[in-house]
Enzyme design. Structure first.
Site, short mmCIF file in Angstrom:
data_model
loop_
_atom_site.label_atom_id
_atom_site.label_comp_id
_atom_site.label_asym_id
_atom_site.label_seq_id
_atom_site.Cartn_x
_atom_site.Cartn_y
_atom_site.Cartn_z
N LYS A 13 -9.19 -6.61 2.99
CA LYS A 13 -10.57 -6.76 3.48
C LYS A 13 -11.22 -5.38 3.72
CE LYS A 13 -9.54 -9.23 7.19
NZ LYS A 13 -8.08 -9.40 7.08
N ARG A 88 -12.82 -14.95 13.70
CA ARG A 88 -11.41 -15.24 13.44
C ARG A 88 -10.98 -16.55 14.10
NH1 ARG A 88 -9.65 -9.44 12.48
NH2 ARG A 88 -7.49 -9.48 11.84
N ARG A 127 1.49 0.43 4.82
CA ARG A 127 0.14 0.99 4.97
C ARG A 127 0.13 2.23 5.87
NH1 ARG A 127 -4.50 -3.20 6.36
NH2 ARG A 127 -3.42 -3.50 8.33
N ARG A 160 -0.27 2.23 11.76
CA ARG A 160 -0.79 1.48 12.90
C ARG A 160 0.34 0.83 13.68
NH1 ARG A 160 -5.59 -2.37 10.77
NH2 ARG A 160 -4.52 -3.83 12.13
N ARG A 171 0.98 -11.85 13.31
CA ARG A 171 -0.44 -11.82 12.91
C ARG A 171 -0.70 -12.86 11.83
NH1 ARG A 171 -1.04 -5.69 11.46
NH2 ARG A 171 -3.14 -6.23 10.78
P1 AMP Z 1 -7.80 -5.86 11.80
O1 AMP Z 1 -8.01 -4.41 11.69
O2 AMP Z 1 -8.99 -6.67 11.35
O3 AMP Z 1 -6.51 -6.33 11.15
O4 AMP Z 1 -7.64 -6.20 13.36
C1 AMP Z 1 -6.58 -5.64 14.12
C2 AMP Z 1 -6.36 -6.45 15.37
O5 AMP Z 1 -7.56 -6.41 16.19
C3 AMP Z 1 -6.09 -7.94 15.15
O6 AMP Z 1 -4.72 -8.20 14.85
C4 AMP Z 1 -6.52 -8.52 16.49
O7 AMP Z 1 -5.54 -8.27 17.48
C5 AMP Z 1 -7.74 -7.66 16.84
N1 AMP Z 1 -8.97 -8.28 16.32
C6 AMP Z 1 -9.76 -7.85 15.29
N2 AMP Z 1 -10.78 -8.68 15.08
C7 AMP Z 1 -10.65 -9.69 15.98
C8 AMP Z 1 -11.37 -10.88 16.25
N3 AMP Z 1 -12.45 -11.22 15.53
N4 AMP Z 1 -10.94 -11.66 17.27
C9 AMP Z 1 -9.88 -11.33 18.01
N5 AMP Z 1 -9.12 -10.25 17.79
C10 AMP Z 1 -9.50 -9.43 16.79
#
Ligand code: AMP
Length: 215
Positions: A13, A88, A127, A160, A171
């Site tokens: 994404k 989400r 990553r 990360r 996740r």
């Molecule tokens: P990402 O970089 O999109 O993979 O997001 C990393 C982490 O941030 C996720 O695993 C969640 O813990 C948190 N996170 C990101 N977006 C959301 C969301 N829309 N709702 C809740 N937690 C989020």
């Protein structure tokens, strides 16, 4: 153009969002990036978010939605945006709907990147990310020219904290439980476009552009 990009963690994404945002001159709004910035700045939201993110859990809906609400009201998002990683949950999708109604706007399309679990785990575990500019690399498939250094800005590359295999499995479980059901809602609204996310970043972007060309 107002877009959502969806897909499981590791579907690509962020990589596609970067290209789409540049090509169509719209801001890339990533809740994950916003949380990581808040964590690095040690804000109250950042400290709260960290406790969830480190375990691979979702940050509570209310906190996340308020962050997005504020961001969508900024001037650069007035004429278009690409939301990456939000909504989400069904509750977040409902809150997004309210925000859009308040602003009198609509989502034009939801891009969903489809990728197998094995690929996702392989991609995420390898990553690496630039500390300075946020560009992503991979230990096997997208190595920087110089080990540990960003090709673009020379920043230090890091992994990360939530990109280890155990957290990734959680996740993914959270994704299938909380986020995947949303796809049906967007399908029912006629907004969903599934795109095969297994190919190269460039090949996938060609498909994305073909889909967006119709808007
Ligand atoms: P990402 O970089 O999109 O993979 O997001 C990393 C982490 O941030 C996720 O695993 C969640 O813990 C948190 N996170 C990101 N977006 C959301 C969301 N829309 N709702 C809740 N937690 C989020």
């Amino acid at each position: 153009m107002r877009l959502l990009i969806m897909g499981p963690p590791g579907a690509g994404k962020g990589s596609q969002a970067e290209l789409i945002a540049k090509h169509y001159s719209i801001p890339h709004i990533s809740t994950g990036d916003m949380f990581r910035k808040a964590i690095s700045e040690k804000t109250p939201t950042g400290l709260l978010a960290k406790s969830y993110i480190d375990k691979g859990e979702l940050v509570p809906d209310q906190v996340t939605t308020e962050l997005v609400r504020g961001r969508l009201k900024e001037a650069d998002a007035r004429d278009g945006f690409l939301l990456d990683g939000f909504p989400r949950t069904i509750a977040q999708a409902g809150m997004l709907e309210e925000i859009l109604q308040e602003e009198g706007i609509k989502i034009d399309l939801v891009i969903n990147l489809v990728v197998e679990d094995d690929t996702l785990i392989r991609r995420i575990s390898g990553r690496r990310i630039c500390k300075t500019c946020g560009r992503t690399y991979h230990v096997d498939t997208k190595r920087p020219a110089k080990e540990g250094e960003c090709d673009h800005c020379g920043g230090e590359l890091f992994q990360r904290a939530d990109d280890n295999e155990e957290t990734v499995r959680n996740r993914l479980a959270v994704y299938y439980r909380e986020t995947e059901p949303l796809l049906e809602c967007y399908q029912a609204k006629g907004l969903l476009k599934n795109i095969d996310g297994e190919g190269s970043i460039e090949a996938i972007f060609e498909e994305v552009k073909a889909v967006l060309g119709g808007i």
